[in-house]
Design a protein around this motif. Sequence first.
Motif, PDB file in Angstrom:
ATOM      1  N   ASN A  51      -7.484 -37.531  30.706  1.00 53.36           N
ATOM      2  CA  ASN A  51      -7.716 -36.563  31.775  1.00 53.36           C
ATOM      3  C   ASN A  51      -7.047 -37.090  33.044  1.00 53.36           C
ATOM      4  OD1 ASN A  51      -9.154 -34.094  32.714  1.00 53.36           O
ATOM      5  ND2 ASN A  51     -10.078 -35.563  34.120  1.00 53.36           N
ATOM      6  N   ALA A  52      -6.166 -36.304  33.625  1.00 52.29           N
ATOM      7  CA  ALA A  52      -5.326 -36.799  34.729  1.00 52.29           C
ATOM      8  C   ALA A  52      -5.873 -36.465  36.113  1.00 52.29           C
ATOM      9  CB  ALA A  52      -3.917 -36.245  34.591  1.00 52.29           C
ATOM     10  N   GLU A  53      -7.144 -36.094  36.189  1.00 53.17           N
ATOM     11  CA  GLU A  53      -7.746 -35.825  37.507  1.00 53.17           C
ATOM     12  C   GLU A  53      -8.909 -36.785  37.729  1.00 53.17           C
ATOM     13  OE1 GLU A  53      -6.844 -33.843  39.937  1.00 53.17           O
ATOM     14  OE2 GLU A  53      -5.123 -33.014  38.878  1.00 53.17           O
ATOM     15  N   PRO A  54      -8.829 -37.674  38.700  1.00 52.88           N
ATOM     16  CA  PRO A  54      -7.670 -37.894  39.557  1.00 52.88           C
ATOM     17  C   PRO A  54      -6.607 -38.741  38.847  1.00 52.88           C
ATOM     18  CG  PRO A  54      -9.451 -39.345  40.210  1.00 52.88           C
ATOM     19  CD  PRO A  54      -9.998 -38.480  39.130  1.00 52.88           C
ATOM     20  N   LYS A  55      -5.410 -38.625  39.377  1.00 57.37           N
ATOM     21  CA  LYS A  55      -4.285 -39.344  38.805  1.00 57.37           C
ATOM     22  C   LYS A  55      -4.487 -40.854  38.972  1.00 57.37           C
ATOM     23  CE  LYS A  55       0.778 -39.503  38.993  1.00 57.37           C
ATOM     24  NZ  LYS A  55       1.984 -39.049  39.714  1.00 57.37           N
ATOM     25  N   ASN A  56      -4.035 -41.606  37.965  1.00 56.70           N
ATOM     26  CA  ASN A  56      -4.076 -43.079  38.015  1.00 56.70           C
ATOM     27  C   ASN A  56      -5.498 -43.630  38.147  1.00 56.70           C
ATOM     28  OD1 ASN A  56      -1.266 -43.219  37.840  1.00 56.70           O
ATOM     29  ND2 ASN A  56      -1.026 -43.132  40.062  1.00 56.70           N
ATOM     30  N   ARG A  57      -6.470 -42.926  37.576  1.00 57.93           N
ATOM     31  CA  ARG A  57      -7.860 -43.392  37.613  1.00 57.93           C
ATOM     32  C   ARG A  57      -8.501 -43.179  36.239  1.00 57.93           C
ATOM     33  NH1 ARG A  57      -6.131 -44.581  41.821  1.00 57.93           N
ATOM     34  NH2 ARG A  57      -7.147 -44.763  43.856  1.00 57.93           N
ATOM     35  N   ALA A  58      -9.505 -44.006  35.962  1.00 58.19           N
ATOM     36  CA  ALA A  58     -10.283 -43.840  34.733  1.00 58.19           C
ATOM     37  C   ALA A  58     -11.753 -44.111  35.030  1.00 58.19           C
ATOM     38  CB  ALA A  58      -9.791 -44.776  33.637  1.00 58.19           C
ATOM     39  N   GLU A  59     -12.604 -43.417  34.314  1.00 58.69           N
ATOM     40  CA  GLU A  59     -14.043 -43.659  34.355  1.00 58.69           C
ATOM     41  C   GLU A  59     -14.436 -44.320  33.040  1.00 58.69           C
ATOM     42  OE1 GLU A  59     -16.363 -43.131  36.650  1.00 58.69           O
ATOM     43  OE2 GLU A  59     -15.143 -42.119  38.164  1.00 58.69           O
ATOM     44  N   LEU A  60     -14.967 -45.534  33.136  1.00 57.74           N
ATOM     45  CA  LEU A  60     -15.397 -46.273  31.949  1.00 57.74           C
ATOM     46  C   LEU A  60     -16.917 -46.427  31.977  1.00 57.74           C
ATOM     47  CD1 LEU A  60     -12.736 -49.154  31.898  1.00 57.74           C
ATOM     48  CD2 LEU A  60     -12.554 -46.836  30.956  1.00 57.74           C
ATOM     49  N   ARG A  61     -17.513 -46.375  30.799  1.00 58.35           N
ATOM     50  CA  ARG A  61     -18.943 -46.593  30.663  1.00 58.35           C
ATOM     51  C   ARG A  61     -19.215 -47.484  29.449  1.00 58.35           C
ATOM     52  NH1 ARG A  61     -18.266 -44.371  34.764  1.00 58.35           N
ATOM     53  NH2 ARG A  61     -19.295 -42.531  35.652  1.00 58.35           N
ATOM     54  N   LEU A  62     -20.158 -48.392  29.620  1.00 62.48           N
ATOM     55  CA  LEU A  62     -20.740 -49.082  28.473  1.00 62.48           C
ATOM     56  C   LEU A  62     -22.168 -48.585  28.373  1.00 62.48           C
ATOM     57  CD1 LEU A  62     -20.616 -51.228  26.197  1.00 62.48           C
ATOM     58  CD2 LEU A  62     -21.586 -52.841  27.851  1.00 62.48           C
ATOM     59  N   VAL A  63     -22.498 -47.991  27.245  1.00 59.08           N
ATOM     60  CA  VAL A  63     -23.813 -47.378  27.053  1.00 59.08           C
ATOM     61  C   VAL A  63     -24.584 -48.159  26.004  1.00 59.08           C
ATOM     62  CG1 VAL A  63     -25.021 -45.207  26.595  1.00 59.08           C
ATOM     63  CG2 VAL A  63     -22.679 -45.161  27.473  1.00 59.08           C
ATOM     64  N   ILE A  64     -25.768 -48.588  26.366  1.00 62.75           N
ATOM     65  CA  ILE A  64     -26.648 -49.285  25.421  1.00 62.75           C
ATOM     66  C   ILE A  64     -27.861 -48.383  25.186  1.00 62.75           C
ATOM     67  CG2 ILE A  64     -27.670 -51.522  24.853  1.00 62.75           C
ATOM     68  CD1 ILE A  64     -24.889 -51.848  26.030  1.00 62.75           C
ATOM     69  N   ARG A  65     -28.107 -48.020  23.950  1.00 62.69           N
ATOM     70  CA  ARG A  65     -29.245 -47.130  23.662  1.00 62.69           C
ATOM     71  C   ARG A  65     -30.538 -47.936  23.633  1.00 62.69           C
ATOM     72  NH1 ARG A  65     -31.769 -44.141  19.715  1.00 62.69           N
ATOM     73  NH2 ARG A  65     -30.941 -45.410  18.013  1.00 62.69           N
ATOM     74  N   VAL A  66     -30.759 -48.578  24.784  1.00 65.58           N
ATOM     75  CA  VAL A  66     -31.895 -49.484  24.930  1.00 65.58           C
ATOM     76  C   VAL A  66     -32.395 -49.381  26.363  1.00 65.58           C
ATOM     77  CG1 VAL A  66     -32.599 -51.906  25.009  1.00 65.58           C
ATOM     78  CG2 VAL A  66     -31.095 -51.105  23.186  1.00 65.58           C
ATOM     79  N   GLY A  67     -33.673 -49.209  26.520  1.00 58.71           N
ATOM     80  CA  GLY A  67     -34.269 -49.173  27.854  1.00 58.71           C
ATOM     81  C   GLY A  67     -35.620 -49.837  27.845  1.00 58.71           C
ATOM     82  N   SER A  68     -36.400 -49.542  28.855  1.00 57.72           N
ATOM     83  CA  SER A  68     -37.668 -50.253  29.048  1.00 57.72           C
ATOM     84  C   SER A  68     -38.698 -49.947  27.984  1.00 57.72           C
ATOM     85  CB  SER A  68     -38.247 -49.912  30.427  1.00 57.72           C
ATOM     86  OG  SER A  68     -38.471 -48.513  30.544  1.00 57.72           O
ATOM     87  N   VAL A  69     -38.558 -48.812  27.287  1.00 50.26           N
ATOM     88  CA  VAL A  69     -39.570 -48.445  26.300  1.00 50.26           C
ATOM     89  C   VAL A  69     -39.607 -49.434  25.141  1.00 50.26           C
ATOM     90  CG1 VAL A  69     -38.170 -46.948  24.818  1.00 50.26           C
ATOM     91  CG2 VAL A  69     -40.583 -46.390  25.205  1.00 50.26           C
ATOM     92  N   LEU A  70     -38.537 -50.217  24.959  1.00 49.44           N
ATOM     93  CA  LEU A  70     -38.476 -51.173  23.852  1.00 49.44           C
ATOM     94  C   LEU A  70     -38.993 -52.563  24.223  1.00 49.44           C
ATOM     95  CD1 LEU A  70     -34.989 -50.195  22.406  1.00 49.44           C
ATOM     96  CD2 LEU A  70     -37.228 -49.687  21.429  1.00 49.44           C
ATOM     97  N   GLU A  71     -39.409 -52.761  25.441  1.00 46.77           N
ATOM     98  CA  GLU A  71     -39.874 -54.073  25.875  1.00 46.77           C
ATOM     99  C   GLU A  71     -41.227 -54.412  25.267  1.00 46.77           C
ATOM    100  OE1 GLU A  71     -37.872 -53.645  30.355  1.00 46.77           O
ATOM    101  OE2 GLU A  71     -39.998 -53.246  30.006  1.00 46.77           O
TER     102      GLU A  71
END
Length: 950
Positions: free
Chosen positions: A67-87
């Motif tokens: 996706n070229a909007e905006p140009k020369n940019r990227a959105e990266l995510r690291l997603v962990i299917r883990v939250g506080s409910v597993l503590e």
Amino acid sequence: MVRFPVLLNLLCGASLVIAQPVPKPKTVAKPTTSSAASFKLNSPIPVDPAVKVGKLPNGLTYYIRKNAEPKNRAELRLVIRVGSVLETDNQQGLAHFMEHMEFNGTKNFPKNELVNYLQSAGVRFGADLNAYTGFDETVYQLPVPTDSINVFNKAFQILEDWAHNATIDPAEVDKERGVVLEERRLGRGAGQRMRDKYFPALLNNSQYSKRLPIGTEQVLTTFKTETLRQFYHDWYRPDLMAVVAVGDFDVKQVEGIIREKFGRIPVVKNPRPRTEYDIPAHKDTKVVIVTDPEQPNTVIQVIYKRPEIKEKTLNDLRESIKRGLFNTMLGNRIQELTQQANPPFLGGYSNYGDFLGNLDAFTSIAVAKGGNVEQAIRAVLNENARVKQFGFTATELERAKQEFMTSVEQAYSERNKTRSSSFVNDYVQNFTEKEPYTSIEFYYDFLKKEQPGIKLAEVNALVDQFIHNDNRAVIVMAPEKDKDKLPTEAQILSYIDDSGKGLTAYEDKTVDSPLLVTQPTASPVVSEKKISDIGVTEWTLKNGVKVVLKPTDFKNDQILFSANSFGGTSLYDLKDFQSARFSSTLTAMGGTGAYNQIQLGKFLAGKQVSVFPYVGELSEGVNGSAAPKDLETALQLLYSYFTQPRKDPDVVKGFLSNQRSALQNQINTPTPQKVFQDTVSVTLGGNNPRRQPLKPDDLDKIDLDRALQIYQERFANGGDFRFFFVGNFKEEQIKPLIEKYLGGLPGSDKPEKFNDLGIRIPSGQISKTVYKGLDPKASVQLVYSGDLSWSPEVTTQLDALAEVLEIKLIEKLREEESGVYGVGASAAYAKYPVPRYTFRINFGCGPENVEKLIAKTQEQINELKKNGALPADIAKFKAETRRETEVQLKDNQFWLGYLQNQYYNGDAPDEVLHENEQLEKVTVESTKAAANKYLGENFIRLVLMPEKKQ
């Protein structure tokens, strides 16, 4: 950062939303070959073919989209299917704590090198680089440039390090305890105390009710590093991870990087089962009444819980459209209740949506007026019951369909101009919640085919699914002082169960007449000037109106506009001040021409039009937007607001009645932050009468006729206004419209000025401490101010000073002292009424640390005064500014605000093109000089401390 679902934020005291829009399309994509000719509703929702989805042998999932909007940019995510409910019990808060530790040292980025590296690449910590932890997931957010191969590759190395290379150094863990405890401290207050009481009932004593992401102070203070390591080992594993990458890059190249880096993460042997917790249903209605000394309003919530609806098939997609139409129509009806002479509540809301865990919910909320619980909740529930008894009307449904179709058409028209940040959350939701995502092309085709066939009876029938007598919870939050006045549980249940008696059907009143009965007499453009280096054209019309135009191709379906003129409330004596400050608000409440506010909203349904007049202290003006096809309607509305304002005494009476009640609540139960902010405003305003907090008796000084007269005076001379248009238009096409509607405004060549009211931040040194609040937390604001010489160089130096100081304060106060969660340093400056600057430093902390942290702040200021900023910090400021400007130069909203400011201040319109010249002037010596000049003797110290114990 801790994140709650939207509904839970609302229940915890966030701002009340009155009307909900229909759902937005799932996502936007490249064209598909789907056709609107036929849809088999039992078939699955097709995924967006523009997204490359894969799974590595170790179980990690990835989503990649070019996706070229905006140009020369990227959105990266690291997603962990883990939250506080597993503590576990001894891990409460460690899912969130682990999120913090990822920024405090990994294999390839020891200690704080990760943040330092990204800042040097122009990525701001907090604003860009961030993360959040919820009940069920942890998500790391990394927006990066793609025009540097080195930075882009390093970004994936950071994601990989987060995934399995966190160092979890015991020394860093102990330092971070203080930061997380400060974040926890910031969340304390009336909302938190009441939430702790009603969560067990609302969530039926489920795991969710026992695992708030922020954790417990006991665990955060005492946990062993090995306990955190165990959580990381158990849950940060590839089968629970996804990498999301959307941006201006080559998909195959990114897929290769992901396979290389994340494919080497080993599979965890004998993985711990990932339990899927639910919230058990209950047959009864749970009623919880909670009070708090710092709760200003009485809020009643009725929550009808039901099993979560998972959208899988096209029929599910059709059902979601029906729910959106239902929410829109009911929201509009409840909003109309505030347009009465005596509204039954301060705010109300009914809506079906996501809840938590395995549940959705239909939720009705009312904020009681004068503490009248019965009147408030009955009013909202009666609207629910009115739908149940009589249904919606065909005209309401038609308008809701128009609104929804317009919103989807807009998304469709922008399909090649949609920003990467708009996509990533859809893929995150797909991984964490199994929410489907499809292309806007498919969704648009589907809506065109299916929405016309949705019958009124189908939408009306939804109310029977939403409202039921079991699995229901009622939460009442009220001021402690009103505890004895509150109804009992039995009374509250009777209000709910007995609602809907004696109702009549809703009458959909509309007006069938043109917005402008008399068409304006056009006047032509008499002069033109081109500013070619920024693509701007200036026009002057015969009636004196000045117009600045910047055609762009940044958006396909967007035109933004604004206008301003000097004057404002400064031209009126103190006796007229309240009438003047509310003049635009009260006039807009009347609607315009033949249309009252409700009828105007119905008239504009399905059109992409917004026009908002305003009267400020030094100027008045208009802000607005329109789709190209609706621009003429927007200009008609603008012309109407100038020439035919409308008075509606009943609506104004109701508005002022609600305002009085809300202000009285603030006086009866003032929150610590409100008392502190009032003190800040009065102190910085030199105790001027126009800087005093608004009080109920101030509203008695408002005269509607005088307010309307002031409004008419401010907008009487169109020739004194300069209008700005930015967006997708051609000058030759827009010219006839501008000549007709702006050229038709009454105008003269008599320019207006504002009055300098002499309001300045006091000079010298002032220290004020406010003692308010039950919680052991403090807020600090340090303010420097003074005169300045207005120039681009001066304002750039102030911005640089703020950024380099904030970088140092984060390092010292957060990372070294562990004394704050966040700290801000900002510079504000204005040319009028005289050139002045205000430099603020603010942070929250423990009361015991106030003096120490203020002293540390002063040490950093003194260091800047003595030696200037470090070259590395100056480089970060320059990189961040350049990167930000690269994106802004392709943004309509930026250009509208920028051009308006430049012309308002009489500055060069093409100044932005010379930003690099100003940045080059930021040096070690210049920051030293700026610190000495602007962080001087005019110093105000403002501190909020807890109440002193008697």
